[in-house]
Design a protein around this motif. Sequence first.
Motif, PDB file in Angstrom:
ATOM      1  N   GLY A   1     -12.336  39.858  79.269  1.00 22.14           N
ATOM      2  CA  GLY A   1     -12.030  41.246  79.561  1.00 22.14           C
ATOM      3  C   GLY A   1     -11.009  41.933  78.529  1.00 22.14           C
ATOM      4  N   GLN A   2     -11.367  43.288  78.242  1.00 26.16           N
ATOM      5  CA  GLN A   2     -10.636  43.813  77.288  1.00 26.16           C
ATOM      6  C   GLN A   2      -9.191  43.912  77.748  1.00 26.16           C
ATOM      7  N   THR A   3      -8.782  43.908  79.065  1.00 24.38           N
ATOM      8  CA  THR A   3      -7.186  43.856  79.307  1.00 24.38           C
ATOM      9  C   THR A   3      -6.715  42.717  79.299  1.00 24.38           C
ATOM     10  N   MET A   4      -7.305  41.330  79.175  1.00 19.47           N
ATOM     11  CA  MET A   4      -6.659  40.119  78.858  1.00 19.47           C
ATOM     12  C   MET A   4      -6.640  40.125  77.304  1.00 19.47           C
ATOM     13  N   VAL A   5      -7.476  40.742  76.469  1.00 22.59           N
ATOM     14  CA  VAL A   5      -7.183  40.827  74.957  1.00 22.59           C
ATOM     15  C   VAL A   5      -6.319  41.580  74.544  1.00 22.59           C
ATOM     16  N   ASN A   6      -5.887  43.024  75.244  1.00 28.21           N
ATOM     17  CA  ASN A   6      -4.897  43.548  75.057  1.00 28.21           C
ATOM     18  C   ASN A   6      -3.805  43.116  75.348  1.00 28.21           C
ATOM     19  N   PHE A   7      -3.619  42.328  76.468  1.00 24.27           N
ATOM     20  CA  PHE A   7      -2.304  41.711  76.859  1.00 24.27           C
ATOM     21  C   PHE A   7      -1.761  40.630  75.854  1.00 24.27           C
ATOM     22  N   TYR A   8      -2.672  39.812  75.223  1.00 26.56           N
ATOM     23  CA  TYR A   8      -2.217  38.798  74.337  1.00 26.56           C
ATOM     24  C   TYR A   8      -1.795  39.602  72.791  1.00 26.56           C
TER      25      TYR A   8
ATOM     26  N   LEU B   1      -6.768  40.658  85.018  1.00 23.70           N
ATOM     27  CA  LEU B   1      -8.156  39.904  84.989  1.00 23.70           C
ATOM     28  C   LEU B   1      -8.901  41.239  85.227  1.00 23.70           C
ATOM     29  N   ASP B   2      -9.545  41.834  84.479  1.00 23.72           N
ATOM     30  CA  ASP B   2     -10.450  43.241  85.018  1.00 23.72           C
ATOM     31  C   ASP B   2     -11.854  42.740  85.012  1.00 23.72           C
ATOM     32  N   LYS B   3     -12.852  43.877  85.507  1.00 24.04           N
ATOM     33  CA  LYS B   3     -14.121  43.564  85.972  1.00 24.04           C
ATOM     34  C   LYS B   3     -15.047  42.732  85.094  1.00 24.04           C
ATOM     35  N   ASP B   4     -14.667  42.608  83.722  1.00 27.89           N
ATOM     36  CA  ASP B   4     -15.455  41.853  82.739  1.00 27.89           C
ATOM     37  C   ASP B   4     -15.020  40.216  82.667  1.00 27.89           C
ATOM     38  N   TYR B   5     -14.040  39.886  83.498  1.00 27.17           N
ATOM     39  CA  TYR B   5     -13.514  38.515  83.552  1.00 27.17           C
ATOM     40  C   TYR B   5     -14.588  37.649  84.124  1.00 27.17           C
TER      41      TYR B   5
END
Length: 197
Positions: free
Chosen positions: A38-45, A62-66
């Motif tokens: 998920g892009q949210t995880m990538v943005n977080f890190y 963890l968004d819908k792409d996780y």
Amino acid sequence: MHLSATALLGLVASANAHGIVTKPATRTPGDATAAVCGQTMVNFYKQDNTSYPEALMRAHGLDKDYNAAKCNLYLCRGYQFADNTANVQSYKPGDVVEMDVYIRIPHKGYANVSVVDTTTNTVIGTPLIDWPNNYAATLTPPANQTKFSVTIPALGDRCTTAGTCVLQWYWLGQGQTYESCVDFTTPKTASAKMFKA
């Protein structure tokens, strides 16, 4: 649910500890990681590359792409090999690998560096170095906890394909898990040749 930059920065500021390996080059997240984690995880890190998965989950990162089957947050933080093909190290058994760790916010815990088979998420052999307690327990951790070396063991043909083995630095304390992974390969062992007299 996607986190705003403000929410991410707030979470980073409230975290209890942070750390990452800075040498050799370690896995980082990119498009392949975003596709399965998920892009949210990538943005977080990308906001704080020294953070940890428990903080990510508390932030509903963890968004819908996780995809849990493809993104194991407790193996190299879920970072995918496909984003890191340019950073594969070549080692031979007996090579000494110098490692540097940046501890931004220390706290007491357990740590080690191991060779991990990424296809099964299992340690090959025993840790190459470990600190069974009191890792980063002081405001300024001892030098041998942030600059140290490990020796590559004999691994047979287990680590000859890029992406299957990593040196993983692992630090656990106060319910926080930190991982940094160095992708590497070792040469194939020479097969014995049979000759007729």
